[in-house]
Design an enzyme around this catalytic site. Structure first.
Site, PDB file in Angstrom:
ATOM      1  N   TYR A   1      24.854 -10.216 -12.965  1.00 45.97           N
ATOM      2  CA  TYR A   1      23.874 -10.821 -11.886  1.00 45.97           C
ATOM      3  C   TYR A   1      22.431 -11.253 -12.905  1.00 45.97           C
ATOM      4  CZ  TYR A   1      19.298 -12.244  -9.138  1.00 45.97           C
ATOM      5  OH  TYR A   1      18.152 -12.337  -8.704  1.00 45.97           O
TER       6      TYR A   1
ATOM      7  N   ASP B   1      32.722  -6.966 -19.836  1.00 50.03           N
ATOM      8  CA  ASP B   1      32.747  -7.134 -18.316  1.00 50.03           C
ATOM      9  C   ASP B   1      34.277  -5.949 -17.737  1.00 50.03           C
ATOM     10  OD1 ASP B   1      30.458  -8.503 -15.998  1.00 50.03           O
ATOM     11  OD2 ASP B   1      32.381  -7.482 -15.398  1.00 50.03           O
TER      12      ASP B   1
ATOM     13  N   LEU C   1      34.937  -7.050 -14.399  1.00 47.77           N
ATOM     14  CA  LEU C   1      34.676  -7.895 -13.408  1.00 47.77           C
ATOM     15  C   LEU C   1      35.013  -6.919 -12.056  1.00 47.77           C
ATOM     16  CD1 LEU C   1      37.100 -10.785 -15.508  1.00 47.77           C
ATOM     17  CD2 LEU C   1      34.871 -10.676 -15.015  1.00 47.77           C
TER      18      LEU C   1
ATOM     19  N   GLY D   1      31.022  -8.548 -11.538  1.00 43.40           N
ATOM     20  CA  GLY D   1      30.541  -9.578 -12.190  1.00 43.40           C
ATOM     21  C   GLY D   1      31.654 -10.636 -11.860  1.00 43.40           C
TER      22      GLY D   1
ATOM     23  N   PHE E   1      23.835  -4.093 -19.013  1.00 38.18           N
ATOM     24  CA  PHE E   1      24.002  -4.142 -17.923  1.00 38.18           C
ATOM     25  C   PHE E   1      24.616  -3.479 -16.897  1.00 38.18           C
ATOM     26  CE2 PHE E   1      22.026  -7.691 -20.230  1.00 38.18           C
ATOM     27  CZ  PHE E   1      20.812  -8.078 -19.613  1.00 38.18           C
TER      28      PHE E   1
ATOM     29  N   ALA F   1      26.303  -1.455 -14.665  1.00 41.29           N
ATOM     30  CA  ALA F   1      25.751  -0.629 -13.454  1.00 41.29           C
ATOM     31  C   ALA F   1      26.656  -0.897 -12.127  1.00 41.29           C
ATOM     32  CB  ALA F   1      24.690   0.261 -13.499  1.00 41.29           C
TER      33      ALA F   1
ATOM     34  N   TYR G   1      21.377   7.330  -8.097  1.00 42.18           N
ATOM     35  CA  TYR G   1      21.111   5.322  -8.511  1.00 42.18           C
ATOM     36  C   TYR G   1      20.203   5.726 -10.401  1.00 42.18           C
ATOM     37  CZ  TYR G   1      19.638   1.058 -10.396  1.00 42.18           C
ATOM     38  OH  TYR G   1      19.410  -0.446 -10.518  1.00 42.18           O
TER      39      TYR G   1
ATOM     40  N   LYS H   1      20.373   6.333 -14.148  1.00 47.70           N
ATOM     41  CA  LYS H   1      18.658   5.237 -15.038  1.00 47.70           C
ATOM     42  C   LYS H   1      18.611   6.292 -16.264  1.00 47.70           C
ATOM     43  CE  LYS H   1      21.124   1.305 -14.436  1.00 47.70           C
ATOM     44  NZ  LYS H   1      21.594   0.426 -15.622  1.00 47.70           N
TER      45      LYS H   1
ATOM     46  N   HIS I   1      21.025  -6.928  -0.364  1.00 51.12           N
ATOM     47  CA  HIS I   1      19.142  -7.177  -0.930  1.00 51.12           C
ATOM     48  C   HIS I   1      18.534  -8.181  -0.227  1.00 51.12           C
ATOM     49  CE1 HIS I   1      20.890  -6.174  -4.981  1.00 51.12           C
ATOM     50  NE2 HIS I   1      19.789  -4.860  -4.806  1.00 51.12           N
TER      51      HIS I   1
END
Ligand code: UDP
Length: 330
Positions: free
Chosen positions: A11, A31, A33, A36, A73, A75, A141, A145, A189
């Site tokens: 994203y 990536d 995938l 992604g 990016f 994760a 999570y 990070k 989300h």
């Protein structure tokens, strides 16, 4: 700049790839995938499908493409899942990242832009949230990070890496031209779930808690447009030329927006009321999280172009209307 974008089919990464191109840089995507989408990578951009801790692969790509900087990016991002599967999250988000860093060092690539999160702060003691707040994550999570941030701090102190870590608040919205947007499986989300409920594609949205100590009883978050996030990643490039660069920036609009505000914005953008029910609080949700992003403003000249929630939600609605099945590859 020749840039390797790890997780560039996801994203936020895919929005960054497009902005790199627009700014005259040359992105290459790595990536696996797992989250992604191949179709999120623009035509003409090389997509390498593989793992970021595959030393031989990453070293070869860094060398072949003469990469000068890596954006990372990739994760697993589902907080609830991280609580249930902490080992998997640690392996994927921390251990695999250390593999990526080792490959970078081996090829003498020493500039990194890293996706971090406001979840590293846990339940903040002050609002709005500036970078100097203590970091006490309350889920694996956020801990993952923070672990990577700390590893980067150590490498920078030894002069082995220069980096910027961006602590995102709630990434939202989609590209203005509607070509790419948010497509997570499973989706957890708020904004995509509310839009899908309004469009009759999903059951009514469950609002997680209406008894918070906030003005309307629902949680306050800071929704920031994905293209505004992406612009900060490029604005930071000159800063990475300074020896010892070890930079942390919060990225948010600073506007506290409640769950009810989001439902109204989706009502407005779709012309349909979001069907919803009220349920209990979701475990681990702090009542309010919003950014003081003045450091990014001051040091990077970063200014979110989407400063309020309605235009952000409008871009997301456009994406979902035009792509009812997302990228259509799940
Ligand atoms: N939320 C909700 N119902 C849902 C999903 C989310 O009420 O189905 C709420 C959630 O409790 C939080 C806000 O919406 O207050 C944003 O949640 P999201 O999962 O989008 O992002 P987070 O803030 O957890 O990163």
């Amino acid at each position: 700049m020749d840039v390797l974008v790890v997780g560039g089919a996801g994203y936020i990464g895919s929005h960054c790839v497009r902005q790199l191109l627009a700014a005259g840089h040359r992105p290459v995507v790595l990536d696996n995938l797992s989250q992604g989408h191949r179709a999120a990578v623009p035509a003409g951009v090389r997509l390498v499908v593989g793992e970021m801790d595959d030393q031989a692969l990453v070293r070869r790509v860094l060398r072949e493409e003469r990469i000068g900087l890596v954006m990372h990016f990739a994760a697993l991002i589902n907080v609830g899942e991280s609580v249930r599967q902490p080992e998997r999250y640690h392996r994927n988000n921390v251990v695999a990242t250390l593999g990526l860093l080792a490959a970078m060092e081996a090829e003498d690539v020493r500039r990194l832009v890293f996706s971090s999160t406001c979840a590293t702060y846990g339940v903040p003691e002050r609002m709005p949230m500036s970078e100097d707040l203590p970091q006490r994550p309350i889920n694996p999570y956020g801990q993952n990070k923070l672990d990577v941030e700390n590893a980067l701090r150590g490498l920078a102190a030894e002069g082995r890496m220069r980096f910027a870590a961006f602590r995102y608040f709630n990434a939202a919205g989609a590209a203005e031209d509607g070509a790419i947007g948010e497509d997570h499986a499973p989706e957890t989300h708020l904004i995509p779930l509310a839009i899908a409920a309004a469009l009759g594609r999903r059951p009514p949205l469950e609002v997680f808690g209406a008894d918070y100590p906030t003005p309307d009883g629902t949680c306050l978050r800071d929704y920031v447009h994905v293209d505004d996030l992406a612009r900060a990643h490029i604005a930071v490039f000159p800063k990475l030329e300074a020896p010892g660069a070890a930079l942390f920036y919060n990225l948010g609009t600073g506007v506290p927006t409640s769950v009810r505000d989001i439902l109204l914005a989706v009502d407005c953008a779709t012309g349909k009321a979001v069907p919803h029910t009220f349920g209990p609080r979701r475990e681990g949700d702090p009542p309010a999280l919003y950014a003081d992003a003045s450091k990014a403003r001051r040091e990077l000249g970063w200014e979110p172009r989407h400063a309020t929630i309605d235009p952000i939600v409008a871009t997301a609605v456009r994406w979902h209307l035009a792509h009812p099945a997302g990228f259509g590859d799940r």
